[in-house]
Design a protein around this motif. Structure first.
Motif: not given
Length: 270
Positions: A4-22, A112-122
């Motif tokens: 089954r191919l599905i998608s769902f949407d995520l939304k946040a006020d903030f996001g921080c996916m730290k880069k490991p090289d810093v 920090t990301l402000i209001a990131p939102a993504y559609r995720c397909y699985l």
């Protein structure tokens, strides 16, 4: 196998996916949600364990690492999300102990990301117990643990708004796509794989700029694709997101054409 191919949407006020090289001064974040971070969100949804032991991958990664996923940014500006820098201070002595045994004030500047939102397909195999549970929980907008974007202060939630077209979707009409005419990719896509893969390199040939809309854009970012299981670090690939139209002689893997009553899209799963 029941796929089954599905998608769902995520939304946040903030996001921080730290880069490991810093690791000193300003801590930078990835702009796009990447696959290892999404797998952590999926693990939270079904209640799988996270990191608990040095040099041992978390339970959620072991269970979902081979899952095919796709990511499409929402509410973005030509692929980019607004960012700000937040300063944290830590005056706890044991966290800032110096060589003389005294305490200092630790200051961290974090992008920090402000209001990131993504559609995720699985692409799920619902014959698998955990993937079936994942399907059911996403369909009901349920999660065992609170999902977050990168760090637990940045909680995210299922974004559902039927009037605006956001929320859970299941694609009955989903099939592999091989270009035979010009096409556009509506999701994030890989434009160069890690060298160790020793595989055919993608080639995307945009049509003449003279026929492209003036608002056309191309966004590029080097993002984690998976973990190197020997080195215990991210394996990075070159990703792109664009509204360019590509020629039919372009080479791309794992493209899918998905259709609903109101739209048709081409996405890449990786």
């Amino acid at each position: 196998m029941s796929q089954r191919l599905i998608s769902f949407d995520l939304k946040a006020d903030f996001g921080c996916m730290k880069k490991p090289d810093v690791n000193d001064g300003l801590m930078l974040t990835f702009n796009m949600l990447h696959k290892p971070a999404l797998l952590g969100i999926l693990g939270a949804i079904v209640g799988l364990k996270g990191y608990s032991k040095h040099k041992e991958f978390p339970e959620y990664y072991k269970v979902f690492k081979d899952l095919k996923i796709g990511i499409e940014p929402l509410l973005h500006d030509k692929g980019n999300f607004t960012k700000t820098v937040i300063r944290y201070t830590n005056t706890v002595g044991y966290a800032n102990k110096n060589e003389q045994g005294g305490g200092t004030t630790q200051i961290i500047d974090e992008q920090t990301l402000i209001a990131p939102a993504y559609r995720c397909y699985l692409l799920l195999n619902t014959d698998d117990e955990k993937q079936l549970e994942l399907y059911e929980r996403i369909r009901k907008s349920e999660a065992v643990y609170l999902p977050y974007i990168g760090k637990n202060e940045c909680a995210t939630w299922f974004w559902t708004d039927e009037d605006l077209g956001y929320g859970f979707k299941e694609y009955d009409e989903a099939k592999g796509f091989t270009p035979s005419t010009t096409f556009k990719i509506d999701s994030l896509f890989i434009r160069d794989y890690p060298l160790k893969d020793n595989r055919l390199k993608p080639k995307f040939s945009p049509i003449s700029r003279s026929v492209l809309n003036q608002s056309s854009f191309a966004y590029f970012e080097r993002l984690p694709l998976r973990f190197d299981e020997n080195l215990f670090q991210y394996e990075l690939a070159e990703f792109a997101y664009s509204d360019w139209v590509f020629q039919s002689d372009s080479i791309a893997e794992n493209l899918f054409e998905i259709k609903k009553s109101t739209f048709s899209k081409i996405i890449q799963l990786f």
